[in-house]
Design a protein around this motif. Structure first.
Motif, PDB file in Angstrom:
ATOM      1  N   MET A 169       8.082 -13.890 -12.344  1.00  0.00           N
ATOM      2  CA  MET A 169       8.508 -12.718 -11.588  1.00  0.00           C
ATOM      3  C   MET A 169       8.161 -12.908 -10.113  1.00  0.00           C
ATOM      4  O   MET A 169       7.162 -13.528  -9.770  1.00  0.00           O
ATOM      5  CB  MET A 169       7.817 -11.457 -12.132  1.00  0.00           C
ATOM      6  N   SER A 170       9.009 -12.360  -9.268  1.00  0.00           N
ATOM      7  CA  SER A 170       8.758 -12.425  -7.824  1.00  0.00           C
ATOM      8  C   SER A 170       7.706 -11.389  -7.450  1.00  0.00           C
ATOM      9  O   SER A 170       7.402 -10.475  -8.223  1.00  0.00           O
ATOM     10  CB  SER A 170      10.047 -12.153  -7.056  1.00  0.00           C
ATOM     11  N   VAL A 171       7.182 -11.508  -6.223  1.00  0.00           N
ATOM     12  CA  VAL A 171       6.191 -10.548  -5.729  1.00  0.00           C
ATOM     13  C   VAL A 171       6.789  -9.146  -5.726  1.00  0.00           C
ATOM     14  O   VAL A 171       6.133  -8.169  -6.113  1.00  0.00           O
ATOM     15  CB  VAL A 171       5.691 -10.963  -4.324  1.00  0.00           C
ATOM     16  N   ALA A 172       8.039  -9.017  -5.310  1.00  0.00           N
ATOM     17  CA  ALA A 172       8.703  -7.711  -5.269  1.00  0.00           C
ATOM     18  C   ALA A 172       8.843  -7.122  -6.682  1.00  0.00           C
ATOM     19  O   ALA A 172       8.619  -5.918  -6.888  1.00  0.00           O
ATOM     20  CB  ALA A 172      10.065  -7.824  -4.604  1.00  0.00           C
ATOM     21  N   GLU A 173       9.198  -7.952  -7.641  1.00  0.00           N
ATOM     22  CA  GLU A 173       9.339  -7.471  -9.023  1.00  0.00           C
ATOM     23  C   GLU A 173       7.988  -7.023  -9.595  1.00  0.00           C
ATOM     24  O   GLU A 173       7.900  -6.007 -10.289  1.00  0.00           O
ATOM     25  CB  GLU A 173       9.940  -8.569  -9.911  1.00  0.00           C
ATOM     26  N   ILE A 174       6.950  -7.793  -9.285  1.00  0.00           N
ATOM     27  CA  ILE A 174       5.611  -7.430  -9.757  1.00  0.00           C
ATOM     28  C   ILE A 174       5.182  -6.110  -9.126  1.00  0.00           C
ATOM     29  O   ILE A 174       4.661  -5.226  -9.804  1.00  0.00           O
ATOM     30  CB  ILE A 174       4.596  -8.544  -9.443  1.00  0.00           C
TER      31      ILE A 174
ATOM     32  N   HIS B 109       6.989  -3.696  -8.076  1.00  0.00           N
ATOM     33  CA  HIS B 109       7.736  -2.606  -8.702  1.00  0.00           C
ATOM     34  C   HIS B 109       7.175  -2.287 -10.088  1.00  0.00           C
ATOM     35  O   HIS B 109       7.027  -1.124 -10.458  1.00  0.00           O
ATOM     36  CB  HIS B 109       9.223  -2.988  -8.795  1.00  0.00           C
ATOM     37  N   GLU B 110       6.867  -3.320 -10.860  1.00  0.00           N
ATOM     38  CA  GLU B 110       6.382  -3.105 -12.230  1.00  0.00           C
ATOM     39  C   GLU B 110       5.010  -2.446 -12.268  1.00  0.00           C
ATOM     40  O   GLU B 110       4.773  -1.562 -13.080  1.00  0.00           O
ATOM     41  CB  GLU B 110       6.340  -4.430 -13.007  1.00  0.00           C
ATOM     42  N   ILE B 111       4.111  -2.886 -11.401  1.00  0.00           N
ATOM     43  CA  ILE B 111       2.746  -2.330 -11.470  1.00  0.00           C
ATOM     44  C   ILE B 111       2.556  -1.129 -10.553  1.00  0.00           C
ATOM     45  O   ILE B 111       1.507  -0.488 -10.580  1.00  0.00           O
ATOM     46  CB  ILE B 111       1.674  -3.408 -11.179  1.00  0.00           C
ATOM     47  N   GLY B 112       3.550  -0.846  -9.730  1.00  0.00           N
ATOM     48  CA  GLY B 112       3.467   0.329  -8.856  1.00  0.00           C
ATOM     49  C   GLY B 112       2.485   0.144  -7.709  1.00  0.00           C
ATOM     50  O   GLY B 112       1.775   1.072  -7.350  1.00  0.00           O
ATOM     51  N   ALA B 113       2.476  -1.035  -7.134  1.00  0.00           N
ATOM     52  CA  ALA B 113       1.569  -1.328  -6.009  1.00  0.00           C
ATOM     53  C   ALA B 113       2.388  -1.918  -4.872  1.00  0.00           C
ATOM     54  O   ALA B 113       3.455  -2.485  -5.085  1.00  0.00           O
ATOM     55  CB  ALA B 113       0.489  -2.317  -6.448  1.00  0.00           C
ATOM     56  N   PRO B 114       1.891  -1.814  -3.627  1.00  0.00           N
ATOM     57  CA  PRO B 114       2.607  -2.432  -2.498  1.00  0.00           C
ATOM     58  C   PRO B 114       2.644  -3.957  -2.648  1.00  0.00           C
ATOM     59  O   PRO B 114       1.767  -4.555  -3.270  1.00  0.00           O
ATOM     60  CB  PRO B 114       1.786  -2.028  -1.281  1.00  0.00           C
ATOM     61  N   GLN B 115       3.654  -4.568  -2.032  1.00  0.00           N
ATOM     62  CA  GLN B 115       3.794  -6.022  -2.106  1.00  0.00           C
ATOM     63  C   GLN B 115       2.585  -6.735  -1.498  1.00  0.00           C
ATOM     64  O   GLN B 115       2.169  -7.784  -1.977  1.00  0.00           O
ATOM     65  CB  GLN B 115       5.077  -6.474  -1.410  1.00  0.00           C
ATOM     66  N   GLY B 116       2.015  -6.185  -0.436  1.00  0.00           N
ATOM     67  CA  GLY B 116       0.835  -6.782   0.178  1.00  0.00           C
ATOM     68  C   GLY B 116      -0.338  -6.840  -0.796  1.00  0.00           C
ATOM     69  O   GLY B 116      -1.099  -7.814  -0.827  1.00  0.00           O
ATOM     70  N   THR B 117      -0.503  -5.802  -1.602  1.00  0.00           N
ATOM     71  CA  THR B 117      -1.575  -5.773  -2.596  1.00  0.00           C
ATOM     72  C   THR B 117      -1.336  -6.852  -3.647  1.00  0.00           C
ATOM     73  O   THR B 117      -2.266  -7.546  -4.069  1.00  0.00           O
ATOM     74  CB  THR B 117      -1.652  -4.386  -3.262  1.00  0.00           C
ATOM     75  N   VAL B 118      -0.077  -7.012  -4.062  1.00  0.00           N
ATOM     76  CA  VAL B 118       0.265  -8.030  -5.055  1.00  0.00           C
ATOM     77  C   VAL B 118      -0.033  -9.419  -4.488  1.00  0.00           C
ATOM     78  O   VAL B 118      -0.632 -10.262  -5.166  1.00  0.00           O
ATOM     79  CB  VAL B 118       1.742  -7.908  -5.487  1.00  0.00           C
ATOM     80  N   LYS B 119       0.362  -9.654  -3.226  1.00  0.00           N
ATOM     81  CA  LYS B 119       0.109 -10.954  -2.598  1.00  0.00           C
ATOM     82  C   LYS B 119      -1.394 -11.230  -2.509  1.00  0.00           C
ATOM     83  O   LYS B 119      -1.841 -12.351  -2.776  1.00  0.00           O
ATOM     84  CB  LYS B 119       0.729 -11.010  -1.198  1.00  0.00           C
ATOM     85  N   ALA B 120      -2.170 -10.229  -2.146  1.00  0.00           N
ATOM     86  CA  ALA B 120      -3.621 -10.401  -2.031  1.00  0.00           C
ATOM     87  C   ALA B 120      -4.234 -10.714  -3.401  1.00  0.00           C
ATOM     88  O   ALA B 120      -5.072 -11.617  -3.523  1.00  0.00           O
ATOM     89  CB  ALA B 120      -4.256  -9.154  -1.430  1.00  0.00           C
ATOM     90  N   ARG B 121      -3.830  -9.965  -4.425  1.00  0.00           N
ATOM     91  CA  ARG B 121      -4.366 -10.215  -5.769  1.00  0.00           C
ATOM     92  C   ARG B 121      -3.961 -11.594  -6.281  1.00  0.00           C
ATOM     93  O   ARG B 121      -4.755 -12.280  -6.907  1.00  0.00           O
ATOM     94  CB  ARG B 121      -3.878  -9.146  -6.747  1.00  0.00           C
TER      95      ARG B 121
END
Length: 163
Positions: free
Chosen positions: A123-128, A130-142
């Protein structure tokens, strides 16, 4: 048919019926069992059976059908299992999978979730996000922190490629 006439019917017919079923199925023990079972069923229907309807023919038919059913059941039991109904085989995980699972258990649940979604679910960062309900920056950091946390645990696993 009352109890006394049924007893007489049983005593005069049992051996003859066993011989007949034995001739049909080829197994004396099976013939005896099937005729006995047929007489048990006839006992329950003794009031409906009368001599004019040939109770011996009824018992013989039931005994023969029982022997055929047993033969079918036994032949199915001796056949190789149908591949379509074989139980699903479970496989042990390989050493790489065990190492990855152990490494993933060492990082936080939030980091584990994004790493798995990104690397195993493609899954892409954007898809993740959307799925977890967090900003893309948070996904990238995690994702970044999760990879860094996993690195020390996966050094000994040569097949794992670091992305």
């Amino acid at each position: 048919m009352d109890e006394a006439s049924f007893d007489e019917f049983y005593q005069t017919s049992f051996n003859r019926l066993v011989a007949q079923i034995y001739a049909m199925c080829g197994n004396i023990t099976e013939a005896q069992d099937c005729v006995q079972e047929a007489f048990i069923r006839a006992w329950d229907k003794r009031r409906q059976l009368d001599k004019a309807q040939s109770p011996e023919a009824w018992v013989r038919t039931v005994a023969y059908r029982l022997s055929v059913s047993r033969w079918r059941r036994n032949s199915r039991a001796r056949r190789d299992a149908d591949r379509a109904v074989e139980p699903i085989r479970t496989y042990e995980p390989g050493p790489d999978r065990v190492a990855i699972d152990a490494a993933l258990a060492q990082i936080s649940p939030e980091q584990r979730r994004v790493v798995v979604l990104h690397h195993l679910c493609d899954m892409s960062v954007a898809e993740i996000a959307h799925e977890i309900g967090a900003p893309q920056g948070t996904v990238k950091a995690r994702l970044s922190r999760g990879r860094a946390a996993l690195a020390p645990f996966l050094i000994d696993v040569p097949e794992v490629r670091h992305a």
